[in-house]
Design a protein around this motif. Structure first.
Motif, short mmCIF file in Angstrom:
data_model
loop_
_atom_site.label_atom_id
_atom_site.label_comp_id
_atom_site.label_asym_id
_atom_site.label_seq_id
_atom_site.Cartn_x
_atom_site.Cartn_y
_atom_site.Cartn_z
N SER A 119 0.83 -1.21 0.00
CA SER A 119 0.00 0.00 0.00
C SER A 119 0.86 1.27 0.00
O SER A 119 1.69 1.47 0.90
CB SER A 119 -0.90 -0.01 1.24
N SER A 120 0.63 2.15 -0.98
CA SER A 120 1.47 3.34 -1.04
C SER A 120 1.14 4.30 0.10
O SER A 120 2.03 5.00 0.61
CB SER A 120 1.36 4.02 -2.40
N LEU A 121 -0.11 4.33 0.55
CA LEU A 121 -0.46 5.21 1.68
C LEU A 121 0.22 4.74 2.97
O LEU A 121 0.72 5.54 3.75
CB LEU A 121 -1.97 5.24 1.87
N LEU A 122 0.20 3.41 3.17
CA LEU A 122 0.87 2.89 4.37
C LEU A 122 2.38 3.10 4.29
O LEU A 122 3.03 3.36 5.29
CB LEU A 122 0.52 1.42 4.60
N ARG A 123 2.94 3.01 3.08
CA ARG A 123 4.38 3.29 2.93
C ARG A 123 4.72 4.68 3.46
O ARG A 123 5.72 4.87 4.14
CB ARG A 123 4.79 3.21 1.45
N LYS A 124 3.85 5.64 3.17
CA LYS A 124 4.10 7.02 3.64
C LYS A 124 4.08 7.07 5.17
O LYS A 124 4.90 7.74 5.80
CB LYS A 124 3.04 7.96 3.08
N LYS A 125 3.09 6.35 5.76
CA LYS A 125 3.01 6.35 7.23
C LYS A 125 4.25 5.71 7.84
O LYS A 125 4.76 6.15 8.87
CB LYS A 125 1.76 5.58 7.69
N GLN A 126 4.72 4.63 7.19
CA GLN A 126 5.91 3.93 7.71
C GLN A 126 7.13 4.86 7.64
O GLN A 126 7.93 4.91 8.58
CB GLN A 126 6.14 2.65 6.89
N GLU A 127 7.23 5.58 6.54
CA GLU A 127 8.37 6.49 6.36
C GLU A 127 8.39 7.53 7.48
O GLU A 127 9.42 7.82 8.08
CB GLU A 127 8.26 7.16 4.99
N LYS A 128 7.20 8.04 7.79
CA LYS A 128 7.09 9.04 8.84
C LYS A 128 7.45 8.44 10.21
O LYS A 128 8.16 9.06 11.01
CB LYS A 128 5.65 9.58 8.85
N ALA A 129 6.97 7.21 10.45
CA ALA A 129 7.17 6.58 11.76
C ALA A 129 8.65 6.37 12.08
O ALA A 129 9.04 6.38 13.24
CB ALA A 129 6.42 5.24 11.83
N ILE A 130 9.48 6.19 11.06
CA ILE A 130 10.89 5.90 11.33
C ILE A 130 11.80 7.11 11.05
O ILE A 130 13.02 7.02 11.14
CB ILE A 130 11.37 4.71 10.47
N SER A 131 11.17 8.24 10.72
CA SER A 131 11.95 9.37 10.19
C SER A 131 12.95 9.96 11.18
O SER A 131 13.93 10.58 10.78
CB SER A 131 11.02 10.47 9.68
N SER A 132 12.73 9.74 12.49
CA SER A 132 13.64 10.40 13.43
C SER A 132 14.90 9.58 13.72
O SER A 132 15.74 10.02 14.51
CB SER A 132 12.89 10.70 14.73
N TYR A 133 15.04 8.42 13.10
CA TYR A 133 16.22 7.59 13.39
C TYR A 133 17.24 7.70 12.27
O TYR A 133 16.88 7.65 11.09
CB TYR A 133 15.81 6.13 13.59
N SER A 134 18.50 7.84 12.65
CA SER A 134 19.51 7.86 11.58
C SER A 134 20.07 6.45 11.45
O SER A 134 20.66 5.89 12.38
CB SER A 134 20.58 8.90 11.85
#
Ligand code: SAH
Length: 370
Positions: A119-134
């Motif tokens: 799901s492309s919408l869920l992909r966006k949510k996943q990207e956001k969920a992990i965005s603060s980790y390097s």
């Protein structure tokens, strides 16, 4: 026309052209049709969605899986690794794992994150969920496990992913083995109905060795294929797979196909593309799918209850309770843990399935009675 009617009319047109379609094709289309499939919509999970999963119930679930992953990674020699999650939903499990991992020197820097998500919408949510980790490299998304170019040891995880892969239902009758298919009601009204037709011969290979007449058996070439794909991935540079899902540890008959919409069961053939269609996972069949591979070691299949207790769920709950303010917050933690491990809740129905390439990989959590 509404979205669900559009998907229904695509199905009706296809059935009109080439006859009843297999249950597996019906489920695939209903769930992952690129425009009108169920997972294309962005909010299947959580209180306001259709169903709730373990990582969404409590952060403790992801934290314990995180501790499990970190322990394995350390035992593997703390390498750079491809960390693959299949069906990450809103990304909650992965963000809980990374939060714990970021406290361990070197861990997040070694992570090369790969998500398998349709799901492309869920992909966006996943990207956001992990965005603060390097992380060691930027996260990437794929349609299937096989699409990932694996160049490192792998840890593959998935919670409630396998149940979403399609099944077929077979029954041995006086006319021989029959297969359940989806047809259009001949009585008119453009309604979808189940029908039975002679079986596609290749499906018989997936049945358990002993079967009874007139009972429904569920088989899943898609799940079998998925497990074999995971095997081929972890055999490249070594690795381990951990899948958690609801189901049974020995193959038996029974119809477990279900549709859920807004936390209520609904008819599988109604609301096509608007309800979550799943079925129980036959872990015995998954074990059979890899039984002839001598390079692979499988851990005993244990209940979620046993696994989380072995991982120290009760201690983690105590620590978390001590850190929150007020009796309400503490009792919320307690009831969430009870949902995860309670015998009459998720504790017994959900099972933990783990296999790996041996060598220095020794997962913990599988000790004791299931
Ligand atoms: N693991 C998450 C979500 C479980 S729901 C959690 O525990 O909360 C199932 C997930 O698998 C969703 O993210 C869905 O979009 C994805 N999915 C389902 N079928 C898929 C398929 N065939 N290929 C790739 N992703 C799929």
């Amino acid at each position: 026309m509404k979205k669900k009617e559009l998907l229904q009319s695509i199905l009706i047109e296809q059935i009109g052209r080439s006859g009843p379609i297999s249950l597996g094709d019906f489920i695939s289309l209903a769930m992952t049709h690129p425009k009108y499939g169920y997972y294309v919509k962005g909010n299947p999970l959580g209180e306001e969605g259709d169903f709730i999963t373990a990582p969404e119930i409590s952060q403790i679930f992801g934290e314990l899986i995180g501790a499990w992953v970190i322990d394995l990674w350390a035992k593997m020699g703390s390498p750079d690794f491809n960390f693959i999650e299949c069906g990450p939903g809103r990304g909650t499990l992965m963000s809980d794992i990374l939060r714990i991992g970021s406290k361990v020197p070197g861990f997040t820097e070694r992570v090369h994150l790969r998500f398998v998500e349709s799901s492309s919408l869920l992909r966006k949510k996943q990207e956001k969920a992990i965005s603060s980790y390097s992380l060691g490299g930027s996260a990437k998304w794929y349609e299937t496990v096989l699409d990932i170019s694996v160049d490192k040891p792998c840890i593959i995880i998935g919670n409630e992913f396998i149940d979403a892969l399609p099944i077929e239902q077979l029954k041995r009758t006086e006319q021989g083995w029959q297969q359940r298919k989806v047809d259009v009601d001949k009585g008119g009204g453009n309604k979808l109905v189940f029908c039975e037709q002679g079986v596609e011969k290749k499906l018989l290979d997936y049945l358990p060795s002993k079967t009874s007449s007139n009972e429904i058996y569920e088989v899943s070439p898609a799940r079998d294929r998925f497990i074999k794909e995971c095997l081929s991935v972890i055999k490249k540079h070594g690795g381990v797979c951990l899948f958690i899902d609801y189901g049974h540890t020995s193959s038996h008959h029974g119809d477990t196909l279900q549709a859920v919409k807004s936390h209520e069961y609904s008819n599988v053939l109604d609301n096509v593309g608007q309800s979550d269609i799943t079925s129980h996972v036959d872990f015995d069949a998954l074990s059979r799918a890899m039984s002839d591979d001598e390079d692979i070691k499988q851990e005993p299949v244990v209940t979620q209850r046993r696994f989380l207790l072995n991982l120290g769920v009760e201690y983690r709950a105590q620590v978390l309770e001590a850190s929150v303010d007020g009796a309400d917050a503490a009792s919320e933690i307690n009831s969430a843990v009870d949902r995860l491990i309670g015998i009459d809740k998720m504790g017994e129905l959900f099972k933990v399935f783990c296999f790996h390439s041996g060598q220095n990989i020794k997962p913990f959590g599988f000790e004791g009675d299931i």
